[in-house]
Design a protein around this motif. Structure first.
Motif, mmCIF file in Angstrom:
data_model
loop_
_atom_site.group_PDB
_atom_site.id
_atom_site.type_symbol
_atom_site.label_atom_id
_atom_site.label_comp_id
_atom_site.label_asym_id
_atom_site.label_seq_id
_atom_site.Cartn_x
_atom_site.Cartn_y
_atom_site.Cartn_z
ATOM 1 N N ALA A 123 44.862 43.739 35.855
ATOM 2 C CA ALA A 123 43.734 44.603 35.514
ATOM 3 C C ALA A 123 42.916 44.033 34.379
ATOM 4 C CB ALA A 123 44.239 45.989 35.140
ATOM 5 N N ILE A 124 43.578 43.433 33.387
ATOM 6 C CA ILE A 124 42.872 42.891 32.235
ATOM 7 C C ILE A 124 42.189 41.569 32.573
ATOM 8 C CG2 ILE A 124 43.184 41.934 29.927
ATOM 9 C CD1 ILE A 124 45.471 43.975 29.601
ATOM 10 N N ASP A 125 42.892 40.714 33.298
ATOM 11 C CA ASP A 125 42.370 39.376 33.564
ATOM 12 C C ASP A 125 41.464 39.307 34.788
ATOM 13 O OD1 ASP A 125 43.695 38.327 31.403
ATOM 14 O OD2 ASP A 125 45.462 37.776 32.542
ATOM 15 N N GLY A 126 41.804 40.076 35.818
ATOM 16 C CA GLY A 126 41.065 39.983 37.066
ATOM 17 C C GLY A 126 39.736 40.705 36.991
ATOM 18 N N ASP A 127 38.740 40.189 37.691
ATOM 19 C CA ASP A 127 37.438 40.829 37.673
ATOM 20 C C ASP A 127 36.648 40.391 38.897
ATOM 21 O OD1 ASP A 127 35.072 41.991 37.138
ATOM 22 O OD2 ASP A 127 34.824 41.151 35.147
ATOM 23 N N ARG A 128 36.823 41.153 39.991
ATOM 24 C CA ARG A 128 36.105 40.807 41.208
ATOM 25 C C ARG A 128 34.597 40.910 40.992
ATOM 26 N NH1 ARG A 128 36.209 37.450 45.270
ATOM 27 N NH2 ARG A 128 34.740 38.113 46.865
ATOM 28 N N ASP A 129 34.178 41.807 40.112
ATOM 29 C CA ASP A 129 32.764 41.941 39.820
ATOM 30 C C ASP A 129 32.209 40.671 39.196
ATOM 31 O OD1 ASP A 129 32.832 44.483 40.781
ATOM 32 O OD2 ASP A 129 32.920 45.449 38.821
ATOM 33 N N PHE A 130 33.060 39.932 38.476
ATOM 34 C CA PHE A 130 32.621 38.673 37.880
ATOM 35 C C PHE A 130 32.153 37.715 38.969
ATOM 36 C CE2 PHE A 130 33.542 34.260 36.950
ATOM 37 C CZ PHE A 130 32.912 34.060 35.729
ATOM 38 N N VAL A 131 32.891 37.671 40.066
ATOM 39 C CA VAL A 131 32.562 36.742 41.148
ATOM 40 C C VAL A 131 31.196 37.059 41.730
ATOM 41 C CG1 VAL A 131 33.215 35.929 43.436
ATOM 42 C CG2 VAL A 131 34.971 36.301 41.698
ATOM 43 N N SER A 132 30.984 38.333 42.097
ATOM 44 C CA SER A 132 29.718 38.706 42.729
ATOM 45 C C SER A 132 28.539 38.570 41.762
ATOM 46 C CB SER A 132 29.796 40.135 43.273
ATOM 47 O OG SER A 132 30.077 41.047 42.236
ATOM 48 N N ALA A 133 28.804 38.759 40.474
ATOM 49 C CA ALA A 133 27.721 38.725 39.493
ATOM 50 C C ALA A 133 27.389 37.322 39.012
ATOM 51 C CB ALA A 133 28.085 39.606 38.293
ATOM 52 N N HIS A 134 28.363 36.404 39.029
ATOM 53 C CA HIS A 134 28.160 35.112 38.371
ATOM 54 C C HIS A 134 28.308 33.888 39.277
ATOM 55 C CE1 HIS A 134 27.989 36.980 34.412
ATOM 56 N NE2 HIS A 134 29.030 37.699 34.759
ATOM 57 N N LEU A 135 29.001 33.999 40.382
ATOM 58 C CA LEU A 135 29.202 32.833 41.239
ATOM 59 C C LEU A 135 28.323 32.925 42.483
ATOM 60 C CD1 LEU A 135 33.084 32.287 41.182
ATOM 61 C CD2 LEU A 135 31.343 31.461 39.585
ATOM 62 N N SER A 136 27.682 31.806 42.805
ATOM 63 C CA SER A 136 26.910 31.754 44.041
ATOM 64 C C SER A 136 27.862 31.687 45.238
ATOM 65 C CB SER A 136 26.005 30.522 44.038
ATOM 66 O OG SER A 136 26.798 29.335 44.129
ATOM 67 N N ASP A 137 27.319 31.878 46.421
ATOM 68 C CA ASP A 137 28.157 31.808 47.623
ATOM 69 C C ASP A 137 28.800 30.435 47.755
ATOM 70 O OD1 ASP A 137 27.507 34.403 48.264
ATOM 71 O OD2 ASP A 137 25.937 33.865 49.710
ATOM 72 N N ARG A 138 28.049 29.389 47.432
ATOM 73 C CA ARG A 138 28.580 28.031 47.534
ATOM 74 C C ARG A 138 29.663 27.788 46.488
ATOM 75 N NH1 ARG A 138 27.979 25.501 52.099
ATOM 76 N NH2 ARG A 138 27.301 23.460 51.365
ATOM 77 N N GLU A 139 29.465 28.305 45.278
ATOM 78 C CA GLU A 139 30.483 28.168 44.242
ATOM 79 C C GLU A 139 31.733 28.950 44.615
ATOM 80 O OE1 GLU A 139 27.612 27.560 40.315
ATOM 81 O OE2 GLU A 139 28.244 29.572 40.937
ATOM 82 N N ARG A 152 38.466 17.177 46.289
ATOM 83 C CA ARG A 152 37.006 17.250 46.283
ATOM 84 C C ARG A 152 36.416 16.604 47.522
ATOM 85 N NH1 ARG A 152 35.020 16.773 39.971
ATOM 86 N NH2 ARG A 152 36.643 18.130 39.120
ATOM 87 N N GLY A 153 37.030 15.515 47.968
ATOM 88 C CA GLY A 153 36.554 14.859 49.181
ATOM 89 C C GLY A 153 36.701 15.763 50.405
ATOM 90 N N GLN A 154 37.833 16.428 50.521
ATOM 91 C CA GLN A 154 38.053 17.338 51.650
ATOM 92 C C GLN A 154 37.085 18.519 51.605
ATOM 93 O OE1 GLN A 154 42.199 18.044 50.781
ATOM 94 N NE2 GLN A 154 42.882 16.736 52.487
ATOM 95 N N ILE A 155 36.856 19.006 50.396
ATOM 96 C CA ILE A 155 35.918 20.130 50.246
ATOM 97 C C ILE A 155 34.513 19.688 50.624
ATOM 98 C CG2 ILE A 155 34.863 21.712 48.597
ATOM 99 C CD1 ILE A 155 37.485 21.546 46.981
ATOM 100 N N ALA A 156 34.129 18.478 50.222
ATOM 101 C CA ALA A 156 32.798 17.964 50.535
ATOM 102 C C ALA A 156 32.572 17.906 52.041
ATOM 103 C CB ALA A 156 32.617 16.578 49.912
ATOM 104 N N LYS A 157 33.577 17.454 52.776
ATOM 105 C CA LYS A 157 33.456 17.381 54.243
ATOM 106 C C LYS A 157 33.339 18.768 54.848
ATOM 107 C CE LYS A 157 35.891 12.984 54.901
ATOM 108 N NZ LYS A 157 37.071 12.309 55.502
ATOM 109 N N ARG A 158 34.134 19.704 54.366
ATOM 110 C CA ARG A 158 34.113 21.074 54.903
ATOM 111 C C ARG A 158 32.787 21.768 54.609
ATOM 112 N NH1 ARG A 158 38.891 24.224 56.006
ATOM 113 N NH2 ARG A 158 40.662 22.861 56.370
ATOM 114 N N MET A 159 32.240 21.501 53.436
ATOM 115 C CA MET A 159 31.000 22.167 53.036
ATOM 116 C C MET A 159 29.763 21.348 53.393
ATOM 117 S SD MET A 159 32.097 23.755 49.305
ATOM 118 C CE MET A 159 30.467 24.480 49.075
ATOM 119 N N ASN A 160 29.975 20.156 53.910
ATOM 120 C CA ASN A 160 28.878 19.260 54.303
ATOM 121 C C ASN A 160 27.970 18.926 53.114
ATOM 122 O OD1 ASN A 160 27.467 17.636 56.155
ATOM 123 N ND2 ASN A 160 26.025 19.305 56.653
ATOM 124 N N VAL A 161 28.612 18.583 52.018
ATOM 125 C CA VAL A 161 27.889 18.166 50.813
ATOM 126 C C VAL A 161 28.568 16.921 50.272
ATOM 127 C CG1 VAL A 161 27.147 20.520 50.242
ATOM 128 C CG2 VAL A 161 29.315 19.625 49.315
#
Length: 205
Positions: A123-139, A152-161
């Motif tokens: 409850a103290i550490d977790g904050d789902r609202d933080f994600v929606s408010a501060h992280l983009s969909d790509r992040e 990072r290489g595997q993520i790049a292939k999956r995200m096509n970046v």
């Protein structure tokens, strides 16, 4: 022990064999606190009351009236739990817990203890609202993959970046968590944040 239940006593001694007596069951904090002072030793507060009041506000009123508070929660509303704890609640008891465990927590809170359990940490550490408010969909996507163990290489292939773009996303995510006072300088810490914020499932679920 006298316990007041909101929504849903006085302790002569703080031992495991002292009976817990519910002296009042109310649907709102106002009705619970009506009728004088020193009625209870502890108040067990449900997160959802009949009048739709906010948990943090309810805890604040009860604490100001001189009573320690134990929160009863299903555990699916971390923001409300954080608000209740910030307002002075001494602990959380999940509604799924064994009744004897709950009674033990009631006694501990009545005796002045603060409950240190996993629900509090989340409850103290977790904050789902933080994600929606501060992280983009790509992040969000990059964090989910990186925290799950992908390179990072595997993520790049999956995200096509490019891997550099992934690295930039991870750096920005770390900076945003750090600015919020939640350390995320290592991959393990990022994994913890992803679990806390609901991006990754908790182990065993």
């Amino acid at each position: 022990m006298r316990i007041g239940f909101a929504a849903a006593a006085s302790l002569d001694a703080k031992t495991a064999d002292v009976p817990v007596v519910a002296v009042r069951l109310s649907e709102t904090v106002s009705s619970l606190l009506a009728g004088g002072e020193g009625i209870f030793d502890v108040v067990a507060l449900d997160m959802s009351l009949a009048d739709g009041s906010r948990p943090g506000d309810n805890v604040r009123r009860i604490v100001e009236a001189g009573y320690p508070v134990l929160i009863f929660s299903v555990g699916d509303r971390p923001k409300d739990i954080r608000d209740a704890l910030g307002a002075g609640a001494a602990g959380v008891s999940r509604k799924s817990e064994d009744i004897w465990r709950t009674l033990d927590l009631v006694r501990k809170v009545a005796s002045g203890e603060t409950i240190d359990n996993q629900d509090l940490a989340v409850a103290i550490d977790g904050d789902r609202d933080f994600v929606s408010a501060h992280l983009s969909d790509r992040e969000n996507e990059a964090l989910a993959l990186y925290a799950a163990g992908f390179t990072r290489g595997q993520i790049a292939k999956r995200m096509n970046v490019s891997p550099n773009t992934v690295g930039t996303n991870i750096r920005r995510i770390r900076e945003k968590y750090a600015a919020a006072g939640r350390a995320a300088s290592t991959k393990l810490e990022l994994h913890h944040r992803a679990v806390e914020d609901g991006i990754l499932p908790r182990p065993g679920l």
